[in-house]
Design a protein around this motif. Structure first.
Motif, PDB file in Angstrom:
ATOM      1  N   UNK A 147       0.842  -1.203   0.000  1.00  0.00           N
ATOM      2  CA  UNK A 147       0.000   0.000   0.000  1.00  0.00           C
ATOM      3  C   UNK A 147       0.874   1.250   0.000  1.00  0.00           C
ATOM      4  N   UNK A 148       1.973   1.205   0.765  1.00  0.00           N
ATOM      5  CA  UNK A 148       3.015   2.238   0.683  1.00  0.00           C
ATOM      6  C   UNK A 148       4.242   1.567   0.083  1.00  0.00           C
ATOM      7  N   UNK A 149       4.689   2.070  -1.046  1.00  0.00           N
ATOM      8  CA  UNK A 149       5.841   1.481  -1.702  1.00  0.00           C
ATOM      9  C   UNK A 149       7.150   1.985  -1.133  1.00  0.00           C
ATOM     10  N   UNK A 150       8.229   1.547  -1.739  1.00  0.00           N
ATOM     11  CA  UNK A 150       9.557   1.875  -1.208  1.00  0.00           C
ATOM     12  C   UNK A 150      10.260   2.998  -1.930  1.00  0.00           C
ATOM     13  N   UNK A 151       9.484   3.885  -2.606  1.00  0.00           N
ATOM     14  CA  UNK A 151      10.127   4.949  -3.364  1.00  0.00           C
ATOM     15  C   UNK A 151       9.638   6.337  -2.961  1.00  0.00           C
ATOM     16  N   UNK A 152       9.175   6.476  -1.746  1.00  0.00           N
ATOM     17  CA  UNK A 152       8.827   7.814  -1.253  1.00  0.00           C
ATOM     18  C   UNK A 152      10.113   8.521  -0.847  1.00  0.00           C
ATOM     19  N   UNK A 153      10.341   9.674  -1.435  1.00  0.00           N
ATOM     20  CA  UNK A 153      11.642  10.334  -1.296  1.00  0.00           C
ATOM     21  C   UNK A 153      11.878  10.929   0.077  1.00  0.00           C
ATOM     22  N   UNK A 591       3.838  -3.720  -6.061  1.00  0.00           N
ATOM     23  CA  UNK A 591       4.144  -2.385  -5.571  1.00  0.00           C
ATOM     24  C   UNK A 591       2.986  -1.453  -5.780  1.00  0.00           C
ATOM     25  N   UNK A 592       2.278  -1.153  -4.718  1.00  0.00           N
ATOM     26  CA  UNK A 592       1.092  -0.320  -4.830  1.00  0.00           C
ATOM     27  C   UNK A 592       1.469   1.132  -4.992  1.00  0.00           C
ATOM     28  N   UNK A 593       1.264   1.936  -3.961  1.00  0.00           N
ATOM     29  CA  UNK A 593       1.696   3.326  -3.998  1.00  0.00           C
ATOM     30  C   UNK A 593       3.190   3.343  -3.844  1.00  0.00           C
ATOM     31  N   UNK A 594       3.901   3.052  -4.934  1.00  0.00           N
ATOM     32  CA  UNK A 594       5.320   2.782  -4.813  1.00  0.00           C
ATOM     33  C   UNK A 594       6.147   3.970  -4.384  1.00  0.00           C
ATOM     34  N   UNK A 595       5.656   5.157  -4.619  1.00  0.00           N
ATOM     35  CA  UNK A 595       6.469   6.292  -4.228  1.00  0.00           C
ATOM     36  C   UNK A 595       5.820   7.596  -4.585  1.00  0.00           C
ATOM     37  N   UNK A 596       6.542   8.662  -4.260  1.00  0.00           N
ATOM     38  CA  UNK A 596       6.031   9.979  -4.574  1.00  0.00           C
ATOM     39  C   UNK A 596       6.974  11.041  -4.096  1.00  0.00           C
TER      40      UNK A 596
END
Length: 599
Positions: A147-153, A591-596
């Motif tokens: 649900x939370x991916x691993x690409x949130x900066x 990967x859901x919400x992979x990042x942002x």
């Protein structure tokens, strides 16, 4: 007093390390202070995702984005809506505003262009649809989703996630959370809802939901052969067993590392006993510090070598020898300043009775040992000057001459020092490894528990490091049984020189000796104190001429850094990262919400 202040700083630092927990920081350009995500699962296995994210900006930027992975059979259907601060955004056709999809490596980057100024607060919303989110077996349906991916900066703060199934009243219902973050999903079978809240989620930290529920909830999804419930449960049991093994392994590692405290304490104890035995064997008798007589007639450079062994400072020896020869009137320093430039001249006025290393210094400075030889001190700063070239030629000889002069009464017990320092420093190193590794494990993995007994161990070890370092500095060097008394006498003499500013120099017997004491102060780390005291003593004396420069003023010309300055040597030592580790039990969700972030 300085040591006490240093000790306080060290203990506060070590205690902070023991109890410190990692804090969350933005990257300096923007922060995400709220993330709310609502996911609605549909009967056909698709999902509508709605993000509400609040940003705070420190810099001007061009927009914000969410990255949505489309791996493991999940398809991106459509992006239906985007808004900034409640204002709906249209498609991007250039300019500074609009919504745009950028394709990249099994992912869609959903960009919202919007002019952002520093200190702006922005509320952004995305609504889009995904296909093939649910897998349907004959007995249950499954969602396996980061649900939370691993690409949130940047770190995410105030996270609130809701996942809602098409219907409630679930008969078959179970769920698991996989993440390095400690927060967990909660589930309500009657309502068919999953909920996740966290005060913060670190940057690049996935949060995965793995669940099964009634297959009738998604009747429009084609069935996959076989039953899924037993397979899902077995998969989660394997993950739980792997995490438990990792947790147990870390506990044993923690226990093993704690044994280092006992080893370290034993080594330090043995080193202290060895030191005490060597000191007792020497029959050392402590005398008063304010004894103004030289403990021996050895030259300052010889005393330096006797106290420090073969690793003595050649810089100090060079400076101290020049100062000593000035005080004994072998050299004379005169002011040759003219209208254009200030400079000094050194003259050899006596040459009888010079020792081998004193002759070597004289050759370096003057090129010969003939009375009347002169050298301009300005040449000390010129790399192509003769004096600098002679220094490079005679430097090793100067070192060897001092060693030979010190050999008959070598004060240090070199073998004893190796044994003492090896045991003591290995003991300190064991304690440092204990504290550092435990902190790294606690910080690096949420699967390492912080037991109360471990806190006590870390506190004791930290205090052991602090007092061990202070005690080591206090004990210092081991000397031979016959040389310890003389070494202690020189230490006391050095302490007296360092305290020279605390009493009236005029009351000291034979003040004329203080010019020579300044040379000894160089090798005993007290030169600045003595030079300052001599300057104050002579403050009212107006008898100085160009042909007589006070010794304390000469010290500025022939300081400890003179040799290094002349040869371009750099005596500074470069300082010397440890890493933590963690295990995340993921179940392979897409990967859901992979990042942002923002751009």
């Amino acid at each position: 007093m300085k040591q006490h202040k240093c000790g306080i700083v060290v203990i506060v630092f070590l205690l902070a390390l023991v109890w410190w927990q990692p804090s969350i920081h933005a990257d300096g350009e923007y922060s995400i202070n709220r993330l709310k995500e609502n996911v609605q699962i549909h009967p056909d296995g698709s999902a509508t995702v709605h993000y509400q994210i609040r940003y705070e900006f420190a810099d001007d930027m061009h927009g914000v984005y969410v990255t949505q992975a489309t791996d493991k059979g999940v398809d991106f259907a459509e992006w239906t809506q985007a808004s900034i601060n409640g204002k709906r955004q249209g498609k991007y056709h250039g300019g500074s505003a609009g919504m745009q999809i950028v394709n990249s490596n099994n992912a869609k980057q959903l960009r919202i262009y919007y002019p952002i100024a520093a200190d702006d607060t922005l509320n952004a919303q995305w609504t889009y649809k995904l296909n093939n989110v649910v897998t349907r077996y004959h007995d249950v349906a499954e969602i396996n989703w980061q649900i939370i991916g691993g690409q949130w900066a940047v770190p995410l703060k105030n996270v609130d996630i809701t996942v809602k199934l098409p219907k409630g009243k679930q008969q078959h219902f179970a769920y698991w959370t996989h993440s390095l973050n400690t927060a967990k999903f909660t589930g309500d079978a009657k309502a068919g809802v999953y909920h996740y809240t966290a005060a913060s989620v670190a940057a690049n930290t996935p949060v995965e939901l793995h669940t099964y529920f009634d297959e009738s909830t998604v009747p429009q999804v084609p069935k996959t052969a076989g039953n899924g419930q037993a397979k899902i449960i077995a998969q989660e049991e394997q993950i739980a067993a792997r995490l438990q093994r990792a947790k147990q392994l870390r506990l044993w590692i923690q226990v093993g590392l704690v044994s280092l405290m006992l080893i370290g304490a034993f080594l330090i104890y043995r080193a202290k006993r060895f030191y005490a035995h060597a000191k007792a064997k020497a029959g050392l008798v402590i005398t008063g510090i304010n004894n103004y007589e030289l403990p021996s007639e050895n030259a300052p450079a010889v005393v330096l070598a006797q106290l420090n062994g073969k690793h003595f400072s050649l810089d100090k020896a060079f400076s101290a020898t020049i100062m000593d020869l000035l005080a004994r009137h072998y050299y004379r320093l005169t002011d040759q300043t003219n209208w254009s430039q200030k400079h000094f001249e050194l003259t050899l006025i006596k040459n009888d009775g010079l020792t081998s290393f004193e002759k070597t210094v004289t050759l370096i400075l003057f090129g010969n040992t003939e009375i009347g030889a002169k050298v301009d001190t300005r040449t000390f700063k010129k790399t192509d000057s003769r004096v600098v070239k002679r220094l490079s030629v005679y430097k090793e000889k100067f070192n060897k001459d001092i060693e030979n002069a010190a050999l008959p009464v070598w004060l240090r017990d070199e073998r004893g020092n190796v044994k003492f320092k090896l045991a003591y420093l290995l003991g300190l190193f064991s304690l440092i490894v204990l504290v550092g590794s435990q902190i790294a494990m606690l910080v690096g993995s949420p699967y390492v528990e912080f037991y109360p007994w471990l806190g006590v161990v870390l506190l004791v070890a930290s205090l052991g490091i602090l007092f061990g370092v202070l005690d080591y500095r206090k004990m210092g060097t081991i000397y031979t049984p016959t040389g310890w008394s003389e070494a202690q006498a020189w230490k006391n003499f050095g302490q007296m020189l360092r305290e020279v500013g605390q009493f009236d120099l005029k009351k000291v017997p034979d003040v004329t000796l203080w010019d020579r004491y300044l040379a000894y102060a160089v090798v005993l780390n007290a030169a600045d104190n003595v030079a300052k005291a001599l300057q104050q003593y002579h403050a009212d004396d107006a008898n100085y001429t160009d042909d007589f420069i006070p010794t304390y003023l000469a010290y500025n010309l022939f300081s400890v850094s003179l040799m290094s300055d002349m040869t371009g040597l750099d005596s500074a030592n470069a300082p010397k990262e440890s890493a933590g580790f963690g295990v995340s039990g993921g179940s392979g969700g897409f990967g859901g919400g992979s990042g942002g972030g923002a751009f």
